[in-house]
Each structure stands twice: as C-alpha cells, then as structure tokens.
Enzyme design. Structure first.
Site, PDB file in Angstrom:
ATOM      1  N   GLU A   1      -5.552  -0.489   4.653  1.00  0.00           N
ATOM      2  CA  GLU A   1      -4.350   0.223   4.202  1.00  0.00           C
ATOM      3  C   GLU A   1      -4.395   0.462   2.701  1.00  0.00           C
ATOM      4  O   GLU A   1      -4.006   1.527   2.210  1.00  0.00           O
ATOM      5  CB  GLU A   1      -3.094  -0.586   4.572  1.00  0.00           C
ATOM      6  CG  GLU A   1      -1.771   0.132   4.321  1.00  0.00           C
ATOM      7  CD  GLU A   1      -1.236  -0.048   2.915  1.00  0.00           C
ATOM      8  OE1 GLU A   1      -0.292   0.672   2.528  1.00  0.00           O
ATOM      9  OE2 GLU A   1      -1.749  -0.926   2.177  1.00  0.00           O
ATOM     10  N   GLU A   2      -4.883  -0.549   1.957  1.00  0.00           N
ATOM     11  CA  GLU A   2      -4.915  -0.442   0.500  1.00  0.00           C
ATOM     12  C   GLU A   2      -5.923   0.607   0.025  1.00  0.00           C
ATOM     13  O   GLU A   2      -5.913   0.998  -1.131  1.00  0.00           O
ATOM     14  CB  GLU A   2      -5.258  -1.806  -0.118  1.00  0.00           C
ATOM     15  CG  GLU A   2      -4.294  -2.937   0.229  1.00  0.00           C
ATOM     16  CD  GLU A   2      -2.965  -2.816  -0.489  1.00  0.00           C
ATOM     17  OE1 GLU A   2      -2.792  -1.864  -1.269  1.00  0.00           O
ATOM     18  OE2 GLU A   2      -2.091  -3.672  -0.260  1.00  0.00           O
TER      19      GLU A   2
ATOM     20  N   ASP B   1       1.448  -9.213   0.206  1.00  0.00           N
ATOM     21  CA  ASP B   1       1.217  -7.841   0.657  1.00  0.00           C
ATOM     22  C   ASP B   1      -0.180  -7.796   1.289  1.00  0.00           C
ATOM     23  O   ASP B   1      -1.166  -7.692   0.595  1.00  0.00           O
ATOM     24  CB  ASP B   1       1.296  -6.882  -0.529  1.00  0.00           C
ATOM     25  CG  ASP B   1       1.002  -5.442  -0.167  1.00  0.00           C
ATOM     26  OD1 ASP B   1       0.891  -5.138   1.034  1.00  0.00           O
ATOM     27  OD2 ASP B   1       0.880  -4.622  -1.095  1.00  0.00           O
TER      28      ASP B   1
ATOM     29  N   ASP C   1      -5.372  -6.165   5.238  1.00  0.00           N
ATOM     30  CA  ASP C   1      -6.093  -6.259   3.971  1.00  0.00           C
ATOM     31  C   ASP C   1      -5.138  -6.465   2.804  1.00  0.00           C
ATOM     32  O   ASP C   1      -3.935  -6.205   2.898  1.00  0.00           O
ATOM     33  CB  ASP C   1      -6.930  -5.004   3.734  1.00  0.00           C
ATOM     34  CG  ASP C   1      -6.096  -3.730   3.736  1.00  0.00           C
ATOM     35  OD1 ASP C   1      -5.231  -3.592   4.618  1.00  0.00           O
ATOM     36  OD2 ASP C   1      -6.294  -2.882   2.848  1.00  0.00           O
TER      37      ASP C   1
ATOM     38  N   ASP D   1       6.140  -3.398   5.218  1.00  0.00           N
ATOM     39  CA  ASP D   1       5.256  -3.330   4.044  1.00  0.00           C
ATOM     40  C   ASP D   1       6.022  -2.802   2.837  1.00  0.00           C
ATOM     41  O   ASP D   1       5.631  -1.821   2.219  1.00  0.00           O
ATOM     42  CB  ASP D   1       4.048  -2.435   4.342  1.00  0.00           C
ATOM     43  CG  ASP D   1       2.957  -2.546   3.281  1.00  0.00           C
ATOM     44  OD1 ASP D   1       3.007  -3.501   2.473  1.00  0.00           O
ATOM     45  OD2 ASP D   1       2.064  -1.681   3.255  1.00  0.00           O
TER      46      ASP D   1
END
Length: 258
Positions: A73-74, A41, A13, A97
């Site tokens: 993840e965000e 990202d 994501d 990341d």
C-alpha cells in the site's frame, strides 16, 4: 448491509525503516522506544481485524464478514490494484487506515499524480570553461521556481520532494532529477496543476539550453462518497450506537480505498 456481507480492509506493509522496532507502553499509549517508526500504520488496523475475525468465528452473526489484507500500500497501492473485487461477496467495505480520532469517516480522498523529470545538460569545468557547460541543476532550479507549491486551494496541493544532481562542485552539472507531485479532490484540478508543472520543466530546460525527459504517473484516482450512500449511513449508525459522534471528513492522503 442488505446483501448480508460487509468487507474490512487493512494493508500489511509499513514505510521503510532501519533497525528493529521497539515498542513501549506509556500511560496507556504504545510508542516507539527508539528512532524507528512505530508501525501502527497499519499494524493497528491489522490487529483490530484479527480480533474482529476471532470474535466473529466464536459468535457468528447474520452478517457475513470478509477480511482483506493487502501488500504494498505504501508503494502506490499496488496490492489493492491487483485485488479481484469480483471475488468478494460484500457490496461495499471499509478501509482502516486513517490516523485521526475515532469517529472520523473519510468520504473523499484525492487524485495523486507523480512527476519525475530528468534534466540533461552539458558538463564542463566550472573554473576553466564554465561557458561550455549547460547546468542541469540550474534548469531544474528554474523549473521548481516556476511551479505551484503548497496548498493551492481547499482541495489541491503540490510539492517538489526530491532534487538530485551533479558530480562535483567544480563541474557544471550535466544531470539533475526532480520528483514532484500534485493532489486534488478534483480530477481536473489535479491534471491542470500537473500540466503547469510539466510546462515549467520544458520551459526551464529550453531557457537553460538543456533537454528534459518528463514522466507523469497517476498513482491513484480521487473518490467522493455522499452522506446518503449506504456505507456512510451504516458507519454513522454504528458510531452513534457506540456513543461516538460521527464526522465526515476529506483527506489529502490516499489509501487502499482509492
């Protein structure tokens, strides 16, 4: 790795964006053409891992490679939290990341606690009967003024990022919401900072004749990996083999590694 396996991780994501993402290449660097994000990202890491998998499939090595892609993840590392680590063969892995020069190895990242406070006051006409009201915005403002903010020490930060409230300029605000956070590489320091922020909310609400509902959530927990740990030693050796100077650093951001 000793056990014959190593894992690599990337999330699928990106942060929210509006409109299509247009990418251009300028002087050998990919950039966003418009006003949207680039999405590197974490598309950059996904691309690297896809290439790694293709090369490994074509030319297998004695070391087995596991490639893990996560979602959300965000949004608080939600995908990684659902991962069954017991299903993996590798004793450790690497999360790609981190936006920094190649060679940096993140060996510590913070605990992140999030605060949401809802201040409830009493509405009244601001021009006719202001004394009948209790401003939730005023209470929130007092709370924010009493909170630690910014970089508190080398390992700790705090911030208030959102404040929303009120209905009109002529109405004493009956509701106000703030969203804040505390981060630290030290769990106890993160907790102590958050306690101070919560205390500021309860004191301000009392002083301004309002109620407050406070919710604190630990989004992720800090980690530290020593220089002598196997993952760090292997990363250093790999970088040095490529002629890249390894640098062990701490970060104030979180990732699936947490």
């Amino acid at each position: 790795t000793g056990d014959g396996w190593v894992s690599f991780f990337a999330h699928l994501d990106t942060v929210p964006h509006e409109g299509p993402i247009e990418v251009v290449r300028e002087d050998g660097v990919f950039r966003s053409r418009g006003e949207t994000i680039l999405g590197a990202d974490n598309k950059a890491a996904v691309t690297v891992l896809m290439e790694l998998a293709l090369r490994h499939a074509a030319l297998p090595t004695e070391t087995g490679i596991e490639v893990v892609f996560t979602v959300a993840e965000e949004d608080g590392l939600r995908g990684a939290k659902e991962l069954d680590l017991g299903a993996l063969h590798a004793p450790f892995g690497y999360v790609l990341d981190h936006a920094s020069p190649i060679g940096e190895v993140i060996t510590s990242a913070p605990t992140y606690q999030r605060l949401v406070a809802e201040f409830i006051g009493a509405e009244a006409h601001a021009g006719i009967r202001p004394e009948d009201g209790h401003s939730a915005i005023a209470a929130a403002a007092v709370a924010v003024a009493g909170m630690p903010m910014g970089r508190l020490d080398e390992e700790t930060t705090a911030n208030v990022g959102v404040i929303q409230g009120g209905t009109a300029s002529n109405v004493v605000a009956g509701h106000c919401r703030i969203e804040a956070e505390a981060r630290s590489l030290d769990d106890e320091r993160a907790a102590a900072t958050m306690t101070t922020m919560v205390d500021a909310c309860t004191w301000a609400a009392s002083e301004r004749g309002c109620d407050v509902e406070v919710d604190v959530t630990e989004i992720f927990r800090a980690y530290r990996v020593g220089s002598s740990a196997a993952p760090v030693k292997l990363a250093r050796a790999a970088l040095e083999r490529l002629g890249i100077e390894p640098r062990e650093v701490a970060t104030g951001g979180g990732s699936d590694a947490n």
